[in-house]
Write a protein that holds these residues in place. Structure first.
Motif, PDB file in Angstrom:
ATOM      1  N   LEU A  48      50.339  12.383   8.946  1.00  0.00           N
ATOM      2  CA  LEU A  48      50.991  11.079   9.005  1.00  0.00           C
ATOM      3  C   LEU A  48      50.031   9.964   8.605  1.00  0.00           C
ATOM      4  CD1 LEU A  48      52.897  11.683  12.324  1.00  0.00           C
ATOM      5  CD2 LEU A  48      53.986  11.276  10.099  1.00  0.00           C
ATOM      6  N   LYS A  49      48.783  10.042   9.057  1.00  0.00           N
ATOM      7  CA  LYS A  49      47.776   9.031   8.717  1.00  0.00           C
ATOM      8  C   LYS A  49      47.550   8.992   7.205  1.00  0.00           C
ATOM      9  CE  LYS A  49      43.050   9.349   8.963  1.00  0.00           C
ATOM     10  NZ  LYS A  49      42.766   9.039   7.621  1.00  0.00           N
ATOM     11  N   LYS A  50      47.418  10.153   6.585  1.00  0.00           N
ATOM     12  CA  LYS A  50      47.207  10.216   5.135  1.00  0.00           C
ATOM     13  C   LYS A  50      48.408   9.640   4.390  1.00  0.00           C
ATOM     14  CE  LYS A  50      44.081  14.139   5.279  1.00  0.00           C
ATOM     15  NZ  LYS A  50      43.922  15.579   5.029  1.00  0.00           N
ATOM     16  N   HIS A  51      49.593   9.954   4.877  1.00  0.00           N
ATOM     17  CA  HIS A  51      50.822   9.445   4.244  1.00  0.00           C
ATOM     18  C   HIS A  51      50.876   7.924   4.340  1.00  0.00           C
ATOM     19  CE1 HIS A  51      55.017   9.288   3.017  1.00  0.00           C
ATOM     20  NE2 HIS A  51      55.329   8.647   4.139  1.00  0.00           N
ATOM     21  N   CYS A  52      50.611   7.396   5.523  1.00  0.00           N
ATOM     22  CA  CYS A  52      50.633   5.941   5.716  1.00  0.00           C
ATOM     23  C   CYS A  52      49.581   5.266   4.843  1.00  0.00           C
ATOM     24  CB  CYS A  52      50.418   5.587   7.184  1.00  0.00           C
ATOM     25  SG  CYS A  52      51.831   5.966   8.240  1.00  0.00           S
ATOM     26  N   GLN A  53      48.384   5.823   4.783  1.00  0.00           N
ATOM     27  CA  GLN A  53      47.328   5.238   3.964  1.00  0.00           C
ATOM     28  C   GLN A  53      47.703   5.245   2.491  1.00  0.00           C
ATOM     29  OE1 GLN A  53      44.406   3.713   5.216  1.00  0.00           O
ATOM     30  NE2 GLN A  53      44.590   2.907   3.151  1.00  0.00           N
ATOM     31  N   ALA A  54      48.315   6.329   2.029  1.00  0.00           N
ATOM     32  CA  ALA A  54      48.732   6.408   0.635  1.00  0.00           C
ATOM     33  C   ALA A  54      49.794   5.353   0.326  1.00  0.00           C
ATOM     34  CB  ALA A  54      49.261   7.804   0.312  1.00  0.00           C
ATOM     35  N   ARG A  55      50.729   5.143   1.253  1.00  0.00           N
ATOM     36  CA  ARG A  55      51.769   4.131   1.050  1.00  0.00           C
ATOM     37  C   ARG A  55      51.167   2.731   1.016  1.00  0.00           C
ATOM     38  NH1 ARG A  55      57.158   5.612   1.968  1.00  0.00           N
ATOM     39  NH2 ARG A  55      57.472   3.606   0.982  1.00  0.00           N
ATOM     40  N   LEU A  56      50.186   2.466   1.887  1.00  0.00           N
ATOM     41  CA  LEU A  56      49.513   1.167   1.885  1.00  0.00           C
ATOM     42  C   LEU A  56      48.724   0.955   0.599  1.00  0.00           C
ATOM     43  CD1 LEU A  56      48.249   0.988   5.564  1.00  0.00           C
ATOM     44  CD2 LEU A  56      50.039  -0.422   4.518  1.00  0.00           C
ATOM     45  N   ASP A  57      48.035   1.993   0.145  1.00  0.00           N
ATOM     46  CA  ASP A  57      47.279   1.895  -1.110  1.00  0.00           C
ATOM     47  C   ASP A  57      48.209   1.614  -2.280  1.00  0.00           C
ATOM     48  OD1 ASP A  57      44.952   2.383   0.307  1.00  0.00           O
ATOM     49  OD2 ASP A  57      44.827   4.497  -0.277  1.00  0.00           O
ATOM     50  N   ASP A  58      49.364   2.279  -2.291  1.00  0.00           N
ATOM     51  CA  ASP A  58      50.359   2.072  -3.339  1.00  0.00           C
ATOM     52  C   ASP A  58      50.850   0.623  -3.322  1.00  0.00           C
ATOM     53  OD1 ASP A  58      52.347   2.869  -5.357  1.00  0.00           O
ATOM     54  OD2 ASP A  58      53.783   2.627  -3.712  1.00  0.00           O
ATOM     55  N   ALA A  59      51.123   0.100  -2.151  1.00  0.00           N
ATOM     56  CA  ALA A  59      51.582  -1.290  -2.039  1.00  0.00           C
ATOM     57  C   ALA A  59      50.506  -2.257  -2.522  1.00  0.00           C
ATOM     58  CB  ALA A  59      51.957  -1.598  -0.589  1.00  0.00           C
ATOM     59  N   ARG A  60      49.241  -1.984  -2.201  1.00  0.00           N
ATOM     60  CA  ARG A  60      48.141  -2.845  -2.634  1.00  0.00           C
ATOM     61  C   ARG A  60      48.062  -2.881  -4.156  1.00  0.00           C
ATOM     62  NH1 ARG A  60      43.577  -1.639  -4.509  1.00  0.00           N
ATOM     63  NH2 ARG A  60      43.563   0.478  -3.691  1.00  0.00           N
ATOM     64  N   VAL A  61      48.185  -1.726  -4.794  1.00  0.00           N
ATOM     65  CA  VAL A  61      48.126  -1.658  -6.255  1.00  0.00           C
ATOM     66  C   VAL A  61      49.270  -2.460  -6.865  1.00  0.00           C
ATOM     67  CG1 VAL A  61      48.422  -0.089  -8.221  1.00  0.00           C
ATOM     68  CG2 VAL A  61      46.881   0.524  -6.360  1.00  0.00           C
ATOM     69  N   ARG A  62      50.446  -2.334  -6.301  1.00  0.00           N
ATOM     70  CA  ARG A  62      51.590  -3.077  -6.830  1.00  0.00           C
ATOM     71  C   ARG A  62      51.382  -4.583  -6.688  1.00  0.00           C
ATOM     72  NH1 ARG A  62      57.173   0.035  -5.648  1.00  0.00           N
ATOM     73  NH2 ARG A  62      56.490   2.102  -6.298  1.00  0.00           N
ATOM     74  N   ILE A  63      50.877  -5.004  -5.540  1.00  0.00           N
ATOM     75  CA  ILE A  63      50.632  -6.428  -5.310  1.00  0.00           C
ATOM     76  C   ILE A  63      49.566  -6.949  -6.262  1.00  0.00           C
ATOM     77  CG2 ILE A  63      49.686  -8.081  -3.644  1.00  0.00           C
ATOM     78  CD1 ILE A  63      51.184  -6.391  -1.484  1.00  0.00           C
ATOM     79  N   GLU A  64      48.512  -6.177  -6.483  1.00  0.00           N
ATOM     80  CA  GLU A  64      47.459  -6.597  -7.405  1.00  0.00           C
ATOM     81  C   GLU A  64      47.998  -6.756  -8.813  1.00  0.00           C
ATOM     82  OE1 GLU A  64      44.180  -3.895  -6.946  1.00  0.00           O
ATOM     83  OE2 GLU A  64      43.618  -4.773  -5.012  1.00  0.00           O
ATOM     84  N   LYS A  65      48.922  -5.888  -9.220  1.00  0.00           N
ATOM     85  CA  LYS A  65      49.501  -6.005 -10.558  1.00  0.00           C
ATOM     86  C   LYS A  65      50.330  -7.277 -10.676  1.00  0.00           C
ATOM     87  CE  LYS A  65      49.512  -1.295 -12.086  1.00  0.00           C
ATOM     88  NZ  LYS A  65      49.664  -0.916 -13.468  1.00  0.00           N
ATOM     89  N   ILE A  66      50.995  -7.666  -9.598  1.00  0.00           N
ATOM     90  CA  ILE A  66      51.822  -8.869  -9.621  1.00  0.00           C
ATOM     91  C   ILE A  66      50.959 -10.127  -9.571  1.00  0.00           C
ATOM     92  CG2 ILE A  66      53.513 -10.209  -8.289  1.00  0.00           C
ATOM     93  CD1 ILE A  66      54.693  -7.473  -7.420  1.00  0.00           C
ATOM     94  N   THR A  67      49.911 -10.107  -8.750  1.00  0.00           N
ATOM     95  CA  THR A  67      49.107 -11.317  -8.540  1.00  0.00           C
ATOM     96  C   THR A  67      47.977 -11.468  -9.532  1.00  0.00           C
ATOM     97  OG1 THR A  67      47.665 -10.209  -6.935  1.00  0.00           O
ATOM     98  CG2 THR A  67      49.601 -11.375  -6.069  1.00  0.00           C
ATOM     99  N   GLY A  68      47.730 -10.499 -10.366  1.00  0.00           N
ATOM    100  CA  GLY A  68      46.689 -10.642 -11.376  1.00  0.00           C
ATOM    101  C   GLY A  68      45.388  -9.968 -11.007  1.00  0.00           C
ATOM    102  N   GLY A  69      45.390  -9.118 -10.020  1.00  0.00           N
ATOM    103  CA  GLY A  69      44.199  -8.356  -9.690  1.00  0.00           C
ATOM    104  C   GLY A  69      43.433  -8.916  -8.521  1.00  0.00           C
ATOM    105  N   GLU A  70      42.323  -8.260  -8.236  1.00  0.00           N
ATOM    106  CA  GLU A  70      41.515  -8.615  -7.078  1.00  0.00           C
ATOM    107  C   GLU A  70      40.855  -9.974  -7.239  1.00  0.00           C
ATOM    108  OE1 GLU A  70      38.816  -5.536  -5.995  1.00  0.00           O
ATOM    109  OE2 GLU A  70      40.390  -4.058  -5.804  1.00  0.00           O
ATOM    110  N   GLY A  71      40.643 -10.437  -8.451  1.00  0.00           N
ATOM    111  CA  GLY A  71      39.999 -11.720  -8.677  1.00  0.00           C
ATOM    112  C   GLY A  71      40.889 -12.902  -8.328  1.00  0.00           C
ATOM    113  N   GLY A  72      42.171 -12.647  -8.114  1.00  0.00           N
ATOM    114  CA  GLY A  72      43.087 -13.704  -7.738  1.00  0.00           C
ATOM    115  C   GLY A  72      43.536 -14.567  -8.905  1.00  0.00           C
ATOM    116  N   ASN A  73      43.285 -14.126 -10.142  1.00  0.00           N
ATOM    117  CA  ASN A  73      43.724 -14.881 -11.305  1.00  0.00           C
ATOM    118  C   ASN A  73      45.245 -14.925 -11.335  1.00  0.00           C
ATOM    119  OD1 ASN A  73      41.029 -15.046 -12.113  1.00  0.00           O
ATOM    120  ND2 ASN A  73      41.173 -13.113 -13.223  1.00  0.00           N
ATOM    121  N   ALA A  74      45.777 -16.042 -11.779  1.00  0.00           N
ATOM    122  CA  ALA A  74      47.227 -16.175 -11.861  1.00  0.00           C
ATOM    123  C   ALA A  74      47.763 -15.153 -12.860  1.00  0.00           C
ATOM    124  CB  ALA A  74      47.598 -17.582 -12.294  1.00  0.00           C
TER     125      ALA A  74
END
Length: 84
Positions: A48-74
């Motif tokens: 369950l922990k691995k599954h939850c972590q994978a889902r969180l990692d997936d969400a982070r990647v999606r958010i980074e693609k929308i927001t322009g990456g870790e640098g916070g560029n528009a």
């Protein structure tokens, strides 16, 4: 208290997996389980922990693609997300 299910972990929603993981932690912390049951609960908890972590990692990647990456560029737009 939510009891562990026999639902395959891969088929679980994040919230359901997290709720079951929390229930397992409570049971293990109580010290009331026999050794074999504790081992089975621990193994389920690890899945369950691995599954939850994978889902969180997936969400982070999606958010980074929308927001322009870790640098916070528009963002100049969005990119298709390839989950495969």
């Amino acid at each position: 208290m939510t009891e562990p299910t026999h639902t395959p972990v891969a088929d679980m929603a994040f919230e359901d997996a997290l709720e079951e993981l929390e229930a397992i932690v409570r049971r293990l912390e109580s010290g009331d389980e026999k050794l074999d049951a504790s081992i089975a609960l621990f193994q389920r908890g690890e899945e369950l922990k691995k599954h939850c972590q994978a889902r969180l990692d997936d969400a982070r990647v999606r958010i980074e693609k929308i927001t322009g990456g870790e640098g916070g560029n528009a963002p100049s737009g969005t990119e298709p997300f390839d989950a495969g």
